[in-house]
Motif scaffolding. Structure first.
Motif, PDB file in Angstrom:
ATOM      1  N   ILE A 414       0.869  -1.182   0.000  1.00 55.09           N
ATOM      2  CA  ILE A 414       0.000   0.000   0.000  1.00 55.09           C
ATOM      3  C   ILE A 414       0.900   1.225   0.000  1.00 55.09           C
ATOM      4  CG2 ILE A 414      -1.666   1.338   1.342  1.00 55.09           C
ATOM      5  CD1 ILE A 414      -2.857  -1.248   2.310  1.00 55.09           C
ATOM      6  N   GLN A 415       0.701   2.111  -0.956  1.00 53.80           N
ATOM      7  CA  GLN A 415       1.598   3.254  -1.111  1.00 53.80           C
ATOM      8  C   GLN A 415       0.796   4.557  -1.223  1.00 53.80           C
ATOM      9  OE1 GLN A 415       4.076   2.299  -4.492  1.00 53.80           O
ATOM     10  NE2 GLN A 415       4.474   0.238  -3.738  1.00 53.80           N
ATOM     11  N   PRO A 416       0.229   5.023  -0.133  1.00 61.11           N
ATOM     12  CA  PRO A 416      -0.577   6.258  -0.150  1.00 61.11           C
ATOM     13  C   PRO A 416       0.329   7.494  -0.045  1.00 61.11           C
ATOM     14  CG  PRO A 416      -0.589   5.290   2.037  1.00 61.11           C
ATOM     15  CD  PRO A 416       0.286   4.412   1.203  1.00 61.11           C
ATOM     16  N   TYR A 417       0.926   7.884  -1.162  1.00 65.36           N
ATOM     17  CA  TYR A 417       1.934   8.946  -1.132  1.00 65.36           C
ATOM     18  C   TYR A 417       1.373  10.270  -0.612  1.00 65.36           C
ATOM     19  CZ  TYR A 417       4.687   5.710  -3.948  1.00 65.36           C
ATOM     20  OH  TYR A 417       5.372   4.614  -4.393  1.00 65.36           O
ATOM     21  N   TYR A 418       0.136  10.595  -0.992  1.00 58.29           N
ATOM     22  CA  TYR A 418      -0.412  11.888  -0.575  1.00 58.29           C
ATOM     23  C   TYR A 418      -0.588  11.963   0.944  1.00 58.29           C
ATOM     24  CZ  TYR A 418      -5.175  10.119   0.228  1.00 58.29           C
ATOM     25  OH  TYR A 418      -6.268   9.450   0.732  1.00 58.29           O
ATOM     26  N   ILE A 419      -0.907  10.822   1.583  1.00 55.17           N
ATOM     27  CA  ILE A 419      -1.042  10.810   3.040  1.00 55.17           C
ATOM     28  C   ILE A 419       0.326  11.003   3.697  1.00 55.17           C
ATOM     29  CG2 ILE A 419      -1.683   9.430   5.053  1.00 55.17           C
ATOM     30  CD1 ILE A 419      -4.021  10.458   3.508  1.00 55.17           C
ATOM     31  N   VAL A 420       1.333  10.360   3.138  1.00 55.00           N
ATOM     32  CA  VAL A 420       2.688  10.513   3.675  1.00 55.00           C
ATOM     33  C   VAL A 420       3.128  11.967   3.584  1.00 55.00           C
ATOM     34  CG1 VAL A 420       5.108   9.873   3.368  1.00 55.00           C
ATOM     35  CG2 VAL A 420       3.327   8.129   3.147  1.00 55.00           C
ATOM     36  N   LEU A 421       2.834  12.620   2.468  1.00 57.36           N
ATOM     37  CA  LEU A 421       3.199  14.035   2.300  1.00 57.36           C
ATOM     38  C   LEU A 421       2.441  14.913   3.294  1.00 57.36           C
ATOM     39  CD1 LEU A 421       3.326  14.307  -1.602  1.00 57.36           C
ATOM     40  CD2 LEU A 421       5.256  14.313  -0.014  1.00 57.36           C
ATOM     41  N   LEU A 422       1.163  14.614   3.515  1.00 53.39           N
ATOM     42  CA  LEU A 422       0.378  15.378   4.494  1.00 53.39           C
ATOM     43  C   LEU A 422       0.929  15.185   5.903  1.00 53.39           C
ATOM     44  CD1 LEU A 422      -3.281  14.767   3.223  1.00 53.39           C
ATOM     45  CD2 LEU A 422      -2.076  16.966   3.315  1.00 53.39           C
ATOM     46  N   ILE A 423       1.341  13.955   6.235  1.00 55.38           N
ATOM     47  CA  ILE A 423       1.909  13.692   7.559  1.00 55.38           C
ATOM     48  C   ILE A 423       3.220  14.445   7.739  1.00 55.38           C
ATOM     49  CG2 ILE A 423       2.969  11.906   9.000  1.00 55.38           C
ATOM     50  CD1 ILE A 423       0.860   9.960   7.974  1.00 55.38           C
ATOM     51  N   ILE A 424       4.053  14.466   6.697  1.00 52.40           N
ATOM     52  CA  ILE A 424       5.323  15.205   6.775  1.00 52.40           C
ATOM     53  C   ILE A 424       5.054  16.690   6.991  1.00 52.40           C
ATOM     54  CG2 ILE A 424       7.343  15.932   5.455  1.00 52.40           C
ATOM     55  CD1 ILE A 424       7.302  13.147   4.134  1.00 52.40           C
ATOM     56  N   LEU A 425       4.092  17.241   6.249  1.00 54.96           N
ATOM     57  CA  LEU A 425       3.715  18.650   6.429  1.00 54.96           C
ATOM     58  C   LEU A 425       3.215  18.888   7.848  1.00 54.96           C
ATOM     59  CD1 LEU A 425       3.080  21.503   5.310  1.00 54.96           C
ATOM     60  CD2 LEU A 425       0.840  20.604   4.599  1.00 54.96           C
ATOM     61  N   PHE A 426       2.390  17.985   8.329  1.00 53.51           N
ATOM     62  CA  PHE A 426       1.845  18.073   9.681  1.00 53.51           C
ATOM     63  C   PHE A 426       2.965  18.067  10.721  1.00 53.51           C
ATOM     64  CE2 PHE A 426       0.246  15.431  13.331  1.00 53.51           C
ATOM     65  CZ  PHE A 426      -0.540  16.406  13.911  1.00 53.51           C
ATOM     66  N   ILE A 427       3.935  17.166  10.573  1.00 53.48           N
ATOM     67  CA  ILE A 427       5.051  17.073  11.521  1.00 53.48           C
ATOM     68  C   ILE A 427       5.854  18.365  11.517  1.00 53.48           C
ATOM     69  CG2 ILE A 427       7.251  15.910  11.991  1.00 53.48           C
ATOM     70  CD1 ILE A 427       5.950  13.327  10.916  1.00 53.48           C
ATOM     71  N   LEU A 428       6.083  18.931  10.343  1.00 55.31           N
ATOM     72  CA  LEU A 428       6.859  20.175  10.247  1.00 55.31           C
ATOM     73  C   LEU A 428       6.154  21.326  10.972  1.00 55.31           C
ATOM     74  CD1 LEU A 428       8.090  20.026   6.536  1.00 55.31           C
ATOM     75  CD2 LEU A 428       9.486  19.809   8.608  1.00 55.31           C
ATOM     76  N   ILE A 429       4.844  21.456  10.749  1.00 55.88           N
ATOM     77  CA  ILE A 429       4.094  22.529  11.419  1.00 55.88           C
ATOM     78  C   ILE A 429       4.109  22.317  12.923  1.00 55.88           C
ATOM     79  CG2 ILE A 429       1.822  23.608  11.696  1.00 55.88           C
ATOM     80  CD1 ILE A 429       1.280  22.968   8.754  1.00 55.88           C
ATOM     81  N   GLU A 430       3.904  21.072  13.364  1.00 54.87           N
ATOM     82  CA  GLU A 430       3.945  20.773  14.800  1.00 54.87           C
ATOM     83  C   GLU A 430       5.336  21.075  15.379  1.00 54.87           C
ATOM     84  OE1 GLU A 430       1.596  18.112  16.920  1.00 54.87           O
ATOM     85  OE2 GLU A 430       0.329  19.712  16.134  1.00 54.87           O
ATOM     86  N   TRP A 431       6.393  20.753  14.617  1.00 53.66           N
ATOM     87  CA  TRP A 431       7.749  20.995  15.113  1.00 53.66           C
ATOM     88  C   TRP A 431       7.998  22.492  15.324  1.00 53.66           C
ATOM     89  CZ3 TRP A 431      11.678  18.616  17.334  1.00 53.66           C
ATOM     90  CH2 TRP A 431      12.914  19.273  17.387  1.00 53.66           C
ATOM     91  N   PHE A 432       7.621  23.302  14.350  1.00 54.92           N
ATOM     92  CA  PHE A 432       7.862  24.738  14.461  1.00 54.92           C
ATOM     93  C   PHE A 432       6.983  25.394  15.536  1.00 54.92           C
ATOM     94  CE2 PHE A 432       9.469  24.215  10.012  1.00 54.92           C
ATOM     95  CZ  PHE A 432      10.774  24.598  10.286  1.00 54.92           C
ATOM     96  N   GLY A 433       5.874  24.724  15.891  1.00 56.53           N
ATOM     97  CA  GLY A 433       4.995  25.294  16.917  1.00 56.53           C
ATOM     98  C   GLY A 433       5.076  24.580  18.242  1.00 56.53           C
ATOM     99  N   ARG A 434       6.100  23.745  18.440  1.00 54.42           N
ATOM    100  CA  ARG A 434       6.164  22.848  19.609  1.00 54.42           C
ATOM    101  C   ARG A 434       6.340  23.564  20.939  1.00 54.42           C
ATOM    102  NH1 ARG A 434      11.019  23.325  17.367  1.00 54.42           N
ATOM    103  NH2 ARG A 434      12.897  23.396  18.689  1.00 54.42           N
ATOM    104  N   GLU A 435       6.724  24.832  20.920  1.00 58.85           N
ATOM    105  CA  GLU A 435       6.914  25.569  22.176  1.00 58.85           C
ATOM    106  C   GLU A 435       5.669  26.353  22.574  1.00 58.85           C
ATOM    107  OE1 GLU A 435      10.504  27.847  22.173  1.00 58.85           O
ATOM    108  OE2 GLU A 435      11.736  26.191  21.434  1.00 58.85           O
ATOM    109  N   GLU A 436       4.607  26.214  21.773  1.00 55.17           N
ATOM    110  CA  GLU A 436       3.345  26.912  22.056  1.00 55.17           C
ATOM    111  C   GLU A 436       2.321  25.937  22.635  1.00 55.17           C
ATOM    112  OE1 GLU A 436       3.588  30.037  21.752  1.00 55.17           O
ATOM    113  OE2 GLU A 436       5.436  30.038  20.586  1.00 55.17           O
TER     114      GLU A 436
END
Length: 478
Positions: A414-436
């Motif tokens: 199973i290769q849901p590339y769009y979900i993987v890209l959304l998760i990566i985007l999600f992780i990046l936003i969470e990382w930059f906002g992790r002190e809030e």
């Protein structure tokens, strides 16, 4: 009524308008409105179980007053245990009766005794574990002299049933929420806008991340024998993001909604997947439940005052009870025990409080060591989630054995590339906002207005464009 439903999109503005434009000058009317709205919100799931919520509220309200008025320790003790036993009795019947009966019957069958157990064909009342724990914390605090009993029934009933937290938390304390309910509230535009931002981010977590991950996690877990080891790993990771996006998304919507009404709820998540050890993970995951067990179970058992044996024993107890709280299945108990085993080495070495600050505090990137610690902690957490998600113990072990096979190093089927890209985007936003307090609390506030609103609209468009199939919030079943 689901937070991500059209019904709630209609319900919330109506209550908001009545709250601030009709009843704002009268605190009693405001609280009465919140109570009616909360009972209506709960009734939309199944009105027949509203009586259980009302009964539990009346029981704790009445026993709380009786404890305070008791002229002897014996009288206070009687009313306290009446409340505890009845509350846990209802919880036990609705949530655990069938589990115990079926487990006992299965144990007898192992020694050659066949019985036909009498089970109950009942639905688990949504949110029963949460509002039961609200009431228990209230009566325990009165019994231990931390607070005085609340005499205004409406105020107390709002504390128990405030609709943003009613069905899946956070688990509030009377010491924190009741004073806010009893205090006159005025509309705060800045707080309301902040609440809307948190609701927006919560919806993104739930609708985009959790619901999309759920589709693939369910497909893989429900047909685990048909998939390669690499695909099973992918399924476990998808479930990890499903349950995080689902539950923390619910909490974000709950906290943001409460802020619209001038009320601050307890924080429930603090970016747990950036934890550097399991102890830190449990300080950041379902925070209100973790602290509930710490204050009302771990510390009364002796806490960390004794030697290593007492600390290990108490840790095992709270994690196993925590697992059992999540559901009447051996998978949850094993999940709890497994997390206890993960955390015990740090307790023995007195390293369980090493990581108290945010990872890479004030820095853009973590150190190599911190990155390695995050990966190891996430891997252990995902491994534990396999038991949490599995249908039974046998399924969990079958799933794990499927991972550790030659197909582990194959390309996932199973290769849901769009979900993987959304998760990566999600992780990046969470990382930059992790002190809030939540990921986008301050993200974009210093940008030019055009770019800031473009960012918010991008989230809204993503929610509508990539919305997965609607799934009920996972923690509704607990």
């Amino acid at each position: 009524m689901l937070f991500n439903s059209i019904d709630f999109a209609i319900f919330l503005p109506i209550v908001f308008v009545l709250y601030w434009f009709v009843t704002s000058k009268n605190l009693r009317l405001q609280n009465a409105l919140l109570l009616v709205a909360s009972y209506f919100f709960y009734s939309c799931w199944d009105w027949r179980f509203l009586f259980l919520l009302v009964f539990s509220t009346l029981l704790d309200y009445f026993t709380g007053l009786k404890m305070q008025e008791a002229k002897s320790k014996k009288g206070k003790w009687f009313w306290f245990w009446l409340s505890v036993i009845v509350n846990l009795g209802f919880l036990g019947v609705f949530k655990y009766y069938n589990f115990f009966v079926e487990s006992f019957s299965e144990a007898l069958s192992q020694i050659g005794l066949q019985v036909n157990p009498w089970t109950l064909n009942i639905i688990l009342p949504v949110g029963i574990s949460f509002y039961t724990f609200h009431g228990l914390s209230y009566v325990i605090d009165i019994y231990q002299g931390r607070i005085k009993a609340e005499r205004n029934f409406v105020d107390y009933a709002v504390f128990v049933s405030f609709f943003p937290l009613l069905v899946a938390g956070p688990i509030e304390r009377a010491t924190h929420l009741l004073p806010q309910i009893k205090r006159q509230r005025t509309f705060d535009y800045v707080k309301a806008i902040d609440g809307l931002r948190q609701i927006l981010w919560g919806l993104f977590k739930k609708v985009v991340i959790a619901d999309n991950c759920a589709e693939f996690a369910n497909q893989i877990f429900n047909n685990s024998a048909d998939h390669s080891g690499s695909t099973l790993v992918l399924g476990a990771i998808f479930f990890a993001f499903q349950i995080y996006g689902d539950f923390s998304g619910y909490s974000d919507i709950a906290l943001g909604t409460a802020r619209l009404f001038g009320i601050d709820l307890l924080r429930n998540f603090a970016f747990p997947y950036f934890s550097r050890d399991i102890a830190e993970f449990w300080r950041r995951w379902h925070i209100s439940l973790s602290f509930w067990f710490k204050d009302y179970l771990y510390i009364p058992l002796g806490g960390s005052k004794g030697g290593n044996w007492m600390r290990i024993r108490n840790t095992l107890v709270i994690f196993i009870v925590s697992g059992f709280w999540h559901g009447a299945n051996w998978t949850f108990i094993v999940w709890g025990a497994l997390n206890a085993l993960f955390i015990i080495p740090s307790i023995i070495m007195k390293a369980n409080r090493n990581n108290m600050e945010n990872v890479a505090q004030g820095k853009l990137l973590p150190t190599v060591r911190e990155f390695f610690q995050i990966v190891v902690t996430f891997t252990l957490t995902v491994f534990g989630w396999i038991f949490f998600r599995a249908e039974n113990i046998g399924h969990a072990f079958q799933y794990i054995s499927g991972i550790f096979s030659k197909s582990l190093f194959s390309i996932p089927t199973i290769q849901p590339y769009y979900i993987v890209l959304l998760i990566i985007l999600f992780i990046l936003i969470e990382w930059f906002g992790r002190e809030e307090q939540y990921a986008i609390a301050n993200l974009g506030l210093k940008w030019r207005k055009l770019f800031r609103y473009a960012f918010y609209y991008a989230i809204i468009i993503t929610i509508f464009w990539y919305a997965g199939k609607e799934h009920q919030f996972i923690y509704f079943q607990f």
